[in-house]
Design a protein around this motif. Structure first.
Motif, PDB file in Angstrom:
ATOM      1  N   LYS A   2       0.891  -1.135   0.056  1.00  0.00           N
ATOM      2  CA  LYS A   2       0.038  -0.031  -0.137  1.00  0.00           C
ATOM      3  C   LYS A   2       0.696   1.227   0.132  1.00  0.00           C
ATOM      4  CE  LYS A   2      -4.190  -2.113   0.792  1.00  0.00           C
ATOM      5  NZ  LYS A   2      -3.919  -3.295   0.232  1.00  0.00           N
ATOM      6  N   GLU A   3       0.285   2.380  -0.676  1.00  0.00           N
ATOM      7  CA  GLU A   3       1.139   3.647  -0.490  1.00  0.00           C
ATOM      8  C   GLU A   3       0.069   4.333   0.551  1.00  0.00           C
ATOM      9  OE1 GLU A   3       2.125   7.660  -2.990  1.00  0.00           O
ATOM     10  OE2 GLU A   3       1.011   6.084  -3.957  1.00  0.00           O
ATOM     11  N   ILE A  25       9.396   2.357  10.054  1.00  0.00           N
ATOM     12  CA  ILE A  25       9.240   2.643   8.830  1.00  0.00           C
ATOM     13  C   ILE A  25      10.239   3.922   8.454  1.00  0.00           C
ATOM     14  CG2 ILE A  25       7.420   3.489   7.260  1.00  0.00           C
ATOM     15  CD1 ILE A  25       5.574   2.140   9.056  1.00  0.00           C
ATOM     16  N   PRO A  26      11.442   3.649   8.226  1.00  0.00           N
ATOM     17  CA  PRO A  26      12.568   4.693   8.072  1.00  0.00           C
ATOM     18  C   PRO A  26      12.401   5.367   6.560  1.00  0.00           C
ATOM     19  CG  PRO A  26      13.468   2.774   7.967  1.00  0.00           C
ATOM     20  CD  PRO A  26      12.185   2.458   8.203  1.00  0.00           C
ATOM     21  N   ASP A  79       0.781  -5.423   5.987  1.00  0.00           N
ATOM     22  CA  ASP A  79       0.776  -5.897   7.482  1.00  0.00           C
ATOM     23  C   ASP A  79       1.548  -4.512   8.285  1.00  0.00           C
ATOM     24  OD1 ASP A  79       3.349  -6.291   6.701  1.00  0.00           O
ATOM     25  OD2 ASP A  79       3.499  -8.221   7.813  1.00  0.00           O
ATOM     26  N   GLN A  80       1.983  -3.611   7.602  1.00  0.00           N
ATOM     27  CA  GLN A  80       2.558  -2.498   8.147  1.00  0.00           C
ATOM     28  C   GLN A  80       1.774  -1.082   8.029  1.00  0.00           C
ATOM     29  OE1 GLN A  80       6.801  -2.180   6.785  1.00  0.00           O
ATOM     30  NE2 GLN A  80       7.176  -2.291   9.022  1.00  0.00           N
ATOM     31  N   VAL A  81       0.492  -1.087   7.369  1.00  0.00           N
ATOM     32  CA  VAL A  81      -0.307  -0.162   7.190  1.00  0.00           C
ATOM     33  C   VAL A  81      -0.974   0.418   8.284  1.00  0.00           C
ATOM     34  CG1 VAL A  81      -2.643   0.827   6.017  1.00  0.00           C
ATOM     35  CG2 VAL A  81      -1.002  -0.644   4.742  1.00  0.00           C
ATOM     36  N   LYS A  82      -1.327  -0.261   9.551  1.00  0.00           N
ATOM     37  CA  LYS A  82      -1.891   0.173  10.686  1.00  0.00           C
ATOM     38  C   LYS A  82      -0.739   1.091  11.371  1.00  0.00           C
ATOM     39  CE  LYS A  82      -4.368  -1.187  14.761  1.00  0.00           C
ATOM     40  NZ  LYS A  82      -4.540   0.131  14.950  1.00  0.00           N
ATOM     41  N   GLU A  83       0.347   0.242  11.503  1.00  0.00           N
ATOM     42  CA  GLU A  83       1.386   0.784  12.067  1.00  0.00           C
ATOM     43  C   GLU A  83       1.745   2.180  11.846  1.00  0.00           C
ATOM     44  OE1 GLU A  83       3.840  -2.284  11.466  1.00  0.00           O
ATOM     45  OE2 GLU A  83       3.429  -3.409  13.256  1.00  0.00           O
ATOM     46  N   ALA A  84       1.925   2.229  10.269  1.00  0.00           N
ATOM     47  CA  ALA A  84       2.312   3.607   9.816  1.00  0.00           C
ATOM     48  C   ALA A  84       1.244   4.652   9.992  1.00  0.00           C
ATOM     49  CB  ALA A  84       2.456   3.315   8.361  1.00  0.00           C
ATOM     50  N   ASP A  86      -1.092   4.783  12.414  1.00  0.00           N
ATOM     51  CA  ASP A  86      -1.031   4.865  13.860  1.00  0.00           C
ATOM     52  C   ASP A  86      -0.118   5.945  14.152  1.00  0.00           C
ATOM     53  OD1 ASP A  86      -3.395   3.517  14.196  1.00  0.00           O
ATOM     54  OD2 ASP A  86      -2.232   1.967  15.326  1.00  0.00           O
ATOM     55  N   ALA A  87       1.329   5.842  13.472  1.00  0.00           N
ATOM     56  CA  ALA A  87       2.432   6.811  13.886  1.00  0.00           C
ATOM     57  C   ALA A  87       2.095   8.174  13.556  1.00  0.00           C
ATOM     58  CB  ALA A  87       3.607   6.001  13.395  1.00  0.00           C
ATOM     59  N   LEU A  88       1.589   7.903  12.267  1.00  0.00           N
ATOM     60  CA  LEU A  88       1.170   9.477  11.702  1.00  0.00           C
ATOM     61  C   LEU A  88       0.110  10.341  12.523  1.00  0.00           C
ATOM     62  CD1 LEU A  88       1.109   8.510   7.996  1.00  0.00           C
ATOM     63  CD2 LEU A  88       2.742   9.870   8.782  1.00  0.00           C
ATOM     64  N   ILE A  89      -0.933   9.611  12.825  1.00  0.00           N
ATOM     65  CA  ILE A  89      -1.961  10.011  13.587  1.00  0.00           C
ATOM     66  C   ILE A  89      -1.115  10.451  15.295  1.00  0.00           C
ATOM     67  CG2 ILE A  89      -4.104   9.775  15.044  1.00  0.00           C
ATOM     68  CD1 ILE A  89      -4.898   7.900  12.502  1.00  0.00           C
ATOM     69  N   SER A  90      -0.452   9.822  15.593  1.00  0.00           N
ATOM     70  CA  SER A  90      -0.059  10.056  16.966  1.00  0.00           C
ATOM     71  C   SER A  90       0.621  11.359  17.083  1.00  0.00           C
ATOM     72  CB  SER A  90       1.030   8.826  17.549  1.00  0.00           C
ATOM     73  OG  SER A  90       2.003   8.790  16.802  1.00  0.00           O
ATOM     74  N   VAL A  91       1.453  11.686  16.180  1.00  0.00           N
ATOM     75  CA  VAL A  91       2.165  13.039  16.471  1.00  0.00           C
ATOM     76  C   VAL A  91       1.309  14.268  15.179  1.00  0.00           C
ATOM     77  CG1 VAL A  91       4.264  11.842  16.782  1.00  0.00           C
ATOM     78  CG2 VAL A  91       3.658  12.598  14.497  1.00  0.00           C
ATOM     79  N   ASN A  92       0.195  13.915  14.750  1.00  0.00           N
ATOM     80  CA  ASN A  92      -0.007  14.917  13.871  1.00  0.00           C
ATOM     81  C   ASN A  92      -1.347  15.493  14.290  1.00  0.00           C
ATOM     82  OD1 ASN A  92       1.668  15.760  11.605  1.00  0.00           O
ATOM     83  ND2 ASN A  92       1.873  13.603  11.622  1.00  0.00           N
ATOM     84  N   LYS A  93      -2.163  14.520  15.255  1.00  0.00           N
ATOM     85  CA  LYS A  93      -3.573  15.044  15.688  1.00  0.00           C
ATOM     86  C   LYS A  93      -3.471  15.889  16.783  1.00  0.00           C
ATOM     87  CE  LYS A  93      -7.763  12.946  17.467  1.00  0.00           C
ATOM     88  NZ  LYS A  93      -8.221  11.600  17.966  1.00  0.00           N
TER      89      LYS A  93
END
Length: 124
Positions: A2-3, A25-26, A79-84, A86-93
């Motif tokens: 997924k992109e 996800i570096p 399988d890494q979509v949810k982690e990515a 969640d990481a985006l939301i955690s710092v941008n919300k």
């Protein structure tokens, strides 16, 4: 695969880089962009301003502005979509308008230019 395309505030870029790296996800691509949300603009005022109506132009103020944003593009295995995300939301919300958007899209294939590896091997 997924992109994940995320539109975030400019001042959240460093925190976002760290959160993605911490999530394993570096690798990603970032570019500058400009935009605005749908809730910030009254279409009647925009139409009046476009027609040259001075009152509409005065009412428009800064609401018609395009705001600077960062656009991040990440390609990950399914399988890494949810982690990515969640990481985006955690710092941008922040709970305020302008926090951004995240789009998840299918990717049919990928190829690493240097080695010719294809599929998920090219992104891991």
């Amino acid at each position: 695969m997924k992109e994940i395309m995320a539109v975030i505030r400019m001042n959240k870029m460093n925190q976002t880089k760290k959160a993605l790296a911490d999530a394993g996800i570096p690798a990603f691509v970032a570019r500058e962009g400009y935009g605005r949300g749908k809730g910030l603009v009254n279409q009647a005022v925009l139409d009046g301003a476009a027609a040259g109506n001075e009152e509409a132009i005065a009412l428009l103020g800064t609401k018609g502005r395009l705001y600077p944003k960062r656009i991040i593009s990440i390609v990950v295995p399914d399988d890494q979509v949810k982690e990515a995300v969640d990481a985006l939301i955690s710092v941008n919300k922040t709970g305020q308008a302008g926090d951004g958007k995240i789009f998840v899209m299918p990717v049919s294939d990928s190829v690493r230019v240097r080695t010719g590896e294809a599929g998920e091997a090219a992104i891991v």
